[in-house]
Design a protein around this motif. Structure first.
Motif, PDB file in Angstrom:
ATOM      1  N   TYR A  93      -8.215  -5.104  -6.639  1.00 54.61           N
ATOM      2  CA  TYR A  93      -6.797  -5.105  -6.312  1.00 54.61           C
ATOM      3  C   TYR A  93      -6.271  -6.408  -6.890  1.00 54.61           C
ATOM      4  CZ  TYR A  93      -7.061  -0.883  -3.488  1.00 54.61           C
ATOM      5  OH  TYR A  93      -6.885   0.439  -2.800  1.00 54.61           O
ATOM      6  N   TYR A  94      -4.893  -6.249  -7.739  1.00 53.82           N
ATOM      7  CA  TYR A  94      -4.009  -6.882  -7.769  1.00 53.82           C
ATOM      8  C   TYR A  94      -2.733  -7.155  -7.692  1.00 53.82           C
ATOM      9  CZ  TYR A  94      -7.943  -6.274 -12.056  1.00 53.82           C
ATOM     10  OH  TYR A  94      -9.269  -6.152 -12.684  1.00 53.82           O
ATOM     11  N   CYS A  95      -1.975  -8.256  -7.574  1.00 48.37           N
ATOM     12  CA  CYS A  95      -0.960  -8.324  -6.863  1.00 48.37           C
ATOM     13  C   CYS A  95      -0.656  -9.126  -8.350  1.00 48.37           C
ATOM     14  CB  CYS A  95      -0.990  -9.518  -6.248  1.00 48.37           C
ATOM     15  SG  CYS A  95      -1.642 -11.445  -6.761  1.00 48.37           S
ATOM     16  N   ALA A  96       0.348  -8.241  -8.345  1.00 43.74           N
ATOM     17  CA  ALA A  96       1.596  -9.102  -9.918  1.00 43.74           C
ATOM     18  C   ALA A  96       2.439  -9.385  -8.553  1.00 43.74           C
ATOM     19  CB  ALA A  96       1.535  -7.805 -10.482  1.00 43.74           C
ATOM     20  N   ALA A  97       3.311 -10.379 -10.071  1.00 42.90           N
ATOM     21  CA  ALA A  97       5.055 -11.160 -10.348  1.00 42.90           C
ATOM     22  C   ALA A  97       5.604 -10.579 -11.329  1.00 42.90           C
ATOM     23  CB  ALA A  97       4.782 -12.339  -9.848  1.00 42.90           C
ATOM     24  N   THR A  98       7.136 -10.059 -10.769  1.00 44.98           N
ATOM     25  CA  THR A  98       7.897  -9.548 -11.687  1.00 44.98           C
ATOM     26  C   THR A  98       9.859 -10.129 -11.294  1.00 44.98           C
ATOM     27  OG1 THR A  98       9.221  -8.512 -13.521  1.00 44.98           O
ATOM     28  CG2 THR A  98       8.352  -7.852 -11.541  1.00 44.98           C
ATOM     29  N   THR A  99      10.483 -10.456 -12.052  1.00 44.40           N
ATOM     30  CA  THR A  99      11.278 -10.761 -11.951  1.00 44.40           C
ATOM     31  C   THR A  99      12.716 -10.309 -12.607  1.00 44.40           C
ATOM     32  OG1 THR A  99      11.986 -12.298 -13.763  1.00 44.40           O
ATOM     33  CG2 THR A  99      11.627 -13.196 -11.758  1.00 44.40           C
TER      34      THR A  99
END
Length: 124
Positions: A93-99
């Motif tokens: 499981y991966y967390c990811a971030a974007t604007t």
């Protein structure tokens, strides 16, 4: 920017786990956060996403009713609560971030920042 995911482990079917992802080096409250997972031999798929202020969350069909995403912007942390786990939930499981909140949430290519992944194994 660094995203540090943790909380994975081995759990029996029907059990629960809570994953955490702590972000640093970015203005966390400006980022939509996503959780993805990748099972062996399969593509990385979206589990769910949460808006910048935590006011809305959307889930993949496989996660609806069992998983919940929330965030604490004061702690720069996003969580994935997983209940009623099934063997088919076994994955990294991966967390990811974007604007880029106008982009498709389900597409991993729209997220420039990723955590290192945490392994969840669900035994039958």
């Amino acid at each position: 920017v660094q995203l540090q995911a943790s909380g994975g482990g081995l759990v029996q079917a029907g059990g629960s786990l809570r994953l955490s992802c702590v972000a640093s080096g970015l203005n966390f409250r400006n980022y939509r956060m996503g959780w993805f997972r990748q099972a062996p031999g399969k593509e990385r798929d979206l589990v769910g996403v949460i808006s910048q202020n935590g006011g809305s969350a959307n889930y993949a069909e496989s996660a609806k009713g069992r998983f919940t995403i929330n965030r604490d912007n004061a702690k720069n942390t996003v969580y994935l609560q997983m209940n009623s786990l099934k063997p088919e939930d076994t994955a990294v499981y991966y967390c990811a971030a974007t604007t880029d909140v106008l982009s498709a949430a389900y597409s991993s290519s729209n997220y420039p920042y990723w955590g290192q992944g945490t392994l969840v194994t669900v035994s039958s």
